[in-house]
Scaffold this motif. Structure first.
Motif, mmCIF file in Angstrom:
data_model
loop_
_atom_site.group_PDB
_atom_site.id
_atom_site.type_symbol
_atom_site.label_atom_id
_atom_site.label_comp_id
_atom_site.label_asym_id
_atom_site.label_seq_id
_atom_site.Cartn_x
_atom_site.Cartn_y
_atom_site.Cartn_z
ATOM 1 N N GLY A 1 0.803 -1.205 0.000
ATOM 2 C CA GLY A 1 0.000 0.000 0.000
ATOM 3 C C GLY A 1 0.844 1.267 0.000
ATOM 4 N N THR A 2 0.246 2.369 0.433
ATOM 5 C CA THR A 2 0.978 3.626 0.490
ATOM 6 C C THR A 2 2.165 3.539 1.440
ATOM 7 N N ALA A 3 1.996 2.830 2.562
ATOM 8 C CA ALA A 3 3.102 2.688 3.522
ATOM 9 C C ALA A 3 4.283 1.981 2.873
ATOM 10 N N GLY A 4 4.020 0.874 2.197
ATOM 11 C CA GLY A 4 5.101 0.134 1.544
ATOM 12 C C GLY A 4 5.712 0.911 0.400
ATOM 13 N N PHE A 5 4.855 1.574 -0.366
ATOM 14 C CA PHE A 5 5.369 2.392 -1.459
ATOM 15 C C PHE A 5 6.249 3.512 -0.921
ATOM 16 N N THR A 6 5.802 4.150 0.170
ATOM 17 C CA THR A 6 6.590 5.229 0.779
ATOM 18 C C THR A 6 7.920 4.704 1.299
ATOM 19 N N ALA A 7 7.893 3.541 1.939
ATOM 20 C CA ALA A 7 9.135 2.922 2.430
ATOM 21 C C ALA A 7 10.083 2.629 1.275
ATOM 22 N N ALA A 8 9.551 2.039 0.213
ATOM 23 C CA ALA A 8 10.383 1.692 -0.941
ATOM 24 C C ALA A 8 10.920 2.935 -1.634
ATOM 25 N N LEU A 9 10.094 3.973 -1.742
ATOM 26 C CA LEU A 9 10.541 5.228 -2.347
ATOM 27 C C LEU A 9 11.649 5.857 -1.500
ATOM 28 N N SER A 10 11.534 5.743 -0.180
ATOM 29 C CA SER A 10 12.573 6.261 0.716
ATOM 30 C C SER A 10 13.893 5.538 0.489
ATOM 31 N N VAL A 11 13.838 4.216 0.390
ATOM 32 C CA VAL A 11 15.055 3.439 0.129
ATOM 33 C C VAL A 11 15.613 3.779 -1.245
ATOM 34 N N TYR A 12 14.746 3.877 -2.233
ATOM 35 C CA TYR A 12 15.155 4.212 -3.597
ATOM 36 C C TYR A 12 15.913 5.538 -3.620
ATOM 37 N N ARG A 13 15.379 6.542 -2.905
ATOM 38 C CA ARG A 13 16.012 7.863 -2.884
ATOM 39 C C ARG A 13 17.333 7.835 -2.096
ATOM 40 N N GLY B 1 9.916 4.796 13.993
ATOM 41 C CA GLY B 1 8.614 4.142 13.843
ATOM 42 C C GLY B 1 8.770 2.731 13.330
ATOM 43 N N ALA B 2 9.765 2.016 13.871
ATOM 44 C CA ALA B 2 10.206 0.749 13.275
ATOM 45 C C ALA B 2 9.155 -0.346 13.310
ATOM 46 N N LEU B 3 8.208 -0.276 14.239
ATOM 47 C CA LEU B 3 7.174 -1.311 14.320
ATOM 48 C C LEU B 3 5.910 -0.926 13.551
ATOM 49 N N GLY B 4 5.922 0.242 12.928
ATOM 50 C CA GLY B 4 4.785 0.670 12.119
ATOM 51 C C GLY B 4 4.914 0.206 10.678
ATOM 52 N N GLY B 5 3.952 0.617 9.844
ATOM 53 C CA GLY B 5 3.916 0.157 8.463
ATOM 54 C C GLY B 5 5.107 0.582 7.632
ATOM 55 N N VAL B 6 5.371 1.889 7.539
ATOM 56 C CA VAL B 6 6.495 2.388 6.745
ATOM 57 C C VAL B 6 7.810 1.865 7.307
ATOM 58 N N GLY B 7 7.974 1.967 8.627
ATOM 59 C CA GLY B 7 9.227 1.573 9.250
ATOM 60 C C GLY B 7 9.559 0.117 9.059
ATOM 61 N N SER B 8 8.583 -0.764 9.283
ATOM 62 C CA SER B 8 8.855 -2.201 9.191
ATOM 63 C C SER B 8 9.200 -2.621 7.766
ATOM 64 N N ILE B 9 8.533 -2.048 6.788
ATOM 65 C CA ILE B 9 8.823 -2.403 5.400
ATOM 66 C C ILE B 9 10.164 -1.829 4.963
ATOM 67 N N ALA B 10 10.475 -0.602 5.394
ATOM 68 C CA ALA B 10 11.779 -0.019 5.073
ATOM 69 C C ALA B 10 12.902 -0.877 5.652
#
Length: 332
Positions: free
Chosen positions: A131-143, A160-169
């Protein structure tokens, strides 16, 4: 398509200054204008959804409203040359679920410019685990990678390591060989989840919230992915090793950033803003393709909770209390 056909949706009403949640029947003709009608199979819960549900006018201006900034499903009707009936698609970001009725419903109608073809080897359910959380995490890594961040530079801290963006990143970074430091609000709990994600060490969020007032700190990490903002982001910048990179994609803590220029002009730190909402479609498709292929590391994680629309209140309240973990997907 029968525009009089009824479907189920979660609606938020503003009544006497309070915001009330109801599941009710709507008609296709009630949906906003758009080129593509999608029968939603899955959605997911994000912090913006929780804010919309509680009446945050910075997210949603007018009520009644259907939240849900993510949706994955099958094209039911199309006036677009890009998509045909039966295509499996993803819709995230733009104005979906903010001021345009969103994915917490059996149907959405959106402009074709918002629609992404589901990548090969990714299911609709998997797409919403990201979702948006995973996409945001992946975009962060990409950048981060585009800015020159490498594992050899040292550890990367993720807030926020246990949240959606953090855990996927964390999952993506660990798969790429990075040493990952997890910063969590909780001082204990979640050790098994963090270990499974590939975390090398864990720190309390107090360490990433320096109150000393000093403009620079002893370097503790080589880069960071931040979802908190405010003084946490300030701390990440002033405790970063020279020539490191810090991405910022959220303001859960604060939207303010009061700091000196010293991390930038003395240590050469780069601050990278992440905007998943208006990310160009070409880059958006690239990032989704990576999530479907070499970065597809998260989908078997036990920290995926599946909810119905009827049970979603529980997880919204946990998210607002900053007690949510992993990803909550919504089976429509």
């Amino acid at each position: 398509m029968d525009t009089k056909a009824e479907f189920k949706a979660l609606r938020i009403y503003e009544e006497d200054g309070k915001f009330i949640r109801r599941i009710e029947k709507r008609k296709i003709e009630d949906l906003p204008e758009g080129d593509v009608i999608v029968k939603v199979k899955y959605s997911s819960l994000n912090f913006k959804d929780a804010l919309s549900v509680t009446g945050n006018k910075g997210v949603t201006r007018k009520y009644p409203h259907t939240p849900g900034i993510d949706a994955a499903g099958v094209v039911e009707h199309s006036e677009s040359d890009k998509f045909k009936v039966g295509d499996q698609v993803i819709v995230t970001s733009y104005d979906l679920g903010m001021n345009s009725d969103g994915g917490f419903a059996e149907y959405i109608r959106v402009p074709e410019a918002w629609v992404v073809a589901l990548p090969k080897d990714l299911s609709l359910r998997q797409a919403m685990i990201y979702g948006t959380a995973g996409f945001t995490a992946a975009l962060s890594v990409y950048r981060l990678l585009a800015a020159g961040q490498t594992p050899e530079m040292g550890p990367v801290v993720v807030t926020g390591a246990l949240g959606g963006v953090g855990s996927i990143a964390i999952s993506i970074l660990a798969s790429l060989g990075f040493e990952v430091i997890a910063a969590t609000f909780e001082k204990s709990g979640g050790e098994d989840e963090l270990h499974e994600l590939g975390v090398a060490s864990r720190i309390s969020s107090e360490i990433t919230d320096d109150q000393s007032g000093r403009p620079l700190l002893r370097p503790l990490w080589a880069g960071a992915i931040d979802v908190i903002g405010g003084n946490t982001l300030h701390t990440l910048l002033k405790a970063c090793k020279p020539m490191g990179n810090v991405t910022c994609c959220g303001n859960v803590g604060s939207g303010d950033l009061a700091m000196t220029m010293y991390p930038f002009i003395l240590n050469g730190i780069s601050l990278i803003g992440i905007d998943s909402q208006k990310c160009p479609m070409e880059l958006r498709q690239k990032v989704w393709d990576k999530l479907a292929a070499e970065w597809n590391e998260y989908n078997n994680n036990e920290q995926v909770i599946e909810s119905s629309l009827e049970n979603l209140d529980i997880y919204i309240d946990l998210m607002l209390a900053k007690k949510s973990r992993g990803r909550v997907i919504v089976k429509i």
